[in-house]
Design a protein around this motif. Structure first.
Motif, short mmCIF file in Angstrom:
data_model
loop_
_atom_site.label_atom_id
_atom_site.label_comp_id
_atom_site.label_asym_id
_atom_site.label_seq_id
_atom_site.Cartn_x
_atom_site.Cartn_y
_atom_site.Cartn_z
N VAL A 1 -12.85 63.69 -44.71
CA VAL A 1 -13.75 63.77 -46.10
C VAL A 1 -12.79 63.40 -47.23
N GLY A 2 -11.38 63.85 -47.35
CA GLY A 2 -10.66 63.26 -48.43
C GLY A 2 -10.60 61.72 -48.41
N ARG A 3 -10.52 61.32 -47.26
CA ARG A 3 -10.28 59.62 -47.17
C ARG A 3 -11.83 59.04 -47.65
N LYS A 4 -12.78 59.50 -47.37
CA LYS A 4 -14.23 59.16 -47.74
C LYS A 4 -14.22 59.32 -49.31
N MET A 5 -13.90 60.51 -49.66
CA MET A 5 -13.89 60.63 -51.12
C MET A 5 -12.99 59.70 -51.92
N LYS A 6 -11.82 59.37 -51.51
CA LYS A 6 -11.08 58.46 -52.14
C LYS A 6 -11.68 57.14 -51.99
N LEU A 7 -12.18 56.70 -50.89
CA LEU A 7 -13.06 55.41 -50.91
C LEU A 7 -14.03 55.51 -51.86
N LEU A 8 -14.87 56.45 -51.77
CA LEU A 8 -15.97 56.65 -52.62
C LEU A 8 -15.59 56.45 -54.27
N GLU A 9 -14.71 57.14 -54.58
CA GLU A 9 -13.82 57.27 -55.88
C GLU A 9 -13.77 55.72 -56.22
N SER A 10 -12.85 55.05 -55.14
CA SER A 10 -12.34 53.68 -55.37
C SER A 10 -13.43 52.73 -55.82
N GLN A 11 -14.41 52.88 -54.47
CA GLN A 11 -15.71 52.01 -54.88
C GLN A 11 -16.28 52.35 -56.03
N LEU A 12 -16.33 53.66 -56.60
CA LEU A 12 -17.13 53.92 -57.88
C LEU A 12 -16.29 53.23 -59.14
N GLU A 13 -14.81 53.29 -58.91
CA GLU A 13 -14.19 52.71 -60.14
C GLU A 13 -14.37 51.35 -60.15
N LYS A 14 -14.27 50.55 -58.85
CA LYS A 14 -14.38 49.10 -58.87
C LYS A 14 -15.71 48.76 -59.51
N GLN A 15 -16.93 49.61 -59.21
CA GLN A 15 -18.27 49.30 -59.80
C GLN A 15 -18.26 49.39 -61.28
N GLN A 16 -17.45 50.43 -61.83
CA GLN A 16 -17.28 50.60 -63.14
C GLN A 16 -16.68 49.42 -63.73
#
Length: 285
Positions: free
Chosen positions: A98-113
């Motif tokens: 779950v932590g890795r998925k959260m980091k991946l989602l955060e990274s993707q969200l940051e990239k999208q931003q």
């Protein structure tokens, strides 16, 4: 004489009988003596031994049951411990996933931003450029109507931005030749003084090495129009400028240019890079 002796003996027997009557009958044996008699003592010993044997058997039976219960309790505790460790491992694995998925989602969200921010910045730049082009077109029409007597806009092929006019080359020259070209146009090599101006120049030049009006050929780094270098905007690449002498072209690196990612680098002034000219609006001939 004989008669007297018999009488005396008879008298003595009577006295003895009298003493027995006065003392009473002989006492009966006590309870302890009766218990301690051989057969009774044997029976009591056997009874006590039997009672002790029963007590020992009961205690041994209870002790055996306690051992069984203790072994069962230990086994249950061991099973519980193993089950708990397995569950903890599973939860840890799931938590890590779950932590890795959260980091991946955060990274993707940051990239999208970041992408949205860049898209927004580029859109604003296009809008500004459109407005500038419309204003320049209107100005050119006014210049044509006045036969060139009045100029309040950038000339044809120059781009207006924030009160200045910019010309972008499509070929390469050495830094000194590029600077002379700009001077002939009553301009100078571009002086980048803000991040917005940096983005504007990058947008029009693309990922190409491009000379800017910054040099240290005559000492410390200076802008060609006299803008103070120390207190103004800088965008050097890491560990630059380094005045590198290992290029084999002779001398150091005394002229600054934009690299493919927009950051600045010092290089040999003789290299043929593209360039950008800049002048104040209305100053260009």
């Amino acid at each position: 004489m004989t008669k007297d002796y018999q009488d005396f003996q008879h008298l003595d027997n009577e006295e003895n009988d009298l003493h027995r009557l006065q003392r009473g009958p002989p006492p009966s044996p006590s309870l302890f003596h009766r218990l301690c008699s051989g057969s009774r003592l044997l029976l009591i010993s056997l009874g006590l031994s039997l009672l002790l044997l029963v007590v020992v058997c009961v205690i041994a039976s209870q002790n055996s049951q306690l051992r069984v219960d203790l072994l069962a309790l230990r086994q249950n505790f061991s099973n519980f411990t193993a089950s708990t460790e397995d569950q903890v491992k599973v939860l840890s694995t799931q938590g890590g996933s779950v932590g890795r998925k959260m980091k991946l989602l955060e990274s993707q969200l940051e990239k999208q931003q970041q992408d949205l921010s860049e898209d927004h910045s580029n859109l604003l730049l296009h809008v500004k450029q459109l407005v500038s082009d419309l204003r320049s077109l209107s100005c050119q029409m006014a210049v044509l109507r006045s036969n060139g007597s009045e100029r309040t806009c950038c000339p044809i092929n120059w781009v207006e931005y924030e009160g200045s006019c910019y010309w972008f080359s499509s070929s390469g020259r050495a830094w000194t030749e590029a600077d002379k070209y700009c001077q002939l146009e009553n301009a100078h090599l571009v002086v980048v003084t803000s991040w917005d101006e940096q983005k504007f120049v990058q947008h029009h030049m693309g990922p190409i090495n491009t000379w800017i009006g910054l040099t240290d050929q005559d000492g410390p780094w200076k802008w060609v129009d006299g803008t103070d270098y120390e207190t103004n905007f800088k965008n050097w690449k890491p560990e630059q400028p380094d005045d590198w002498y290992g290029h084999g072209l002779g001398g150091g690196e005394d002229c600054a240019h934009l690299t493919s990612d927009g950051r600045w680098n010092d290089d040999v002034c003789r290299r043929p890079y593209r360039w950008v000219c800049e002048t104040e609006m209305g100053k260009t001939n």
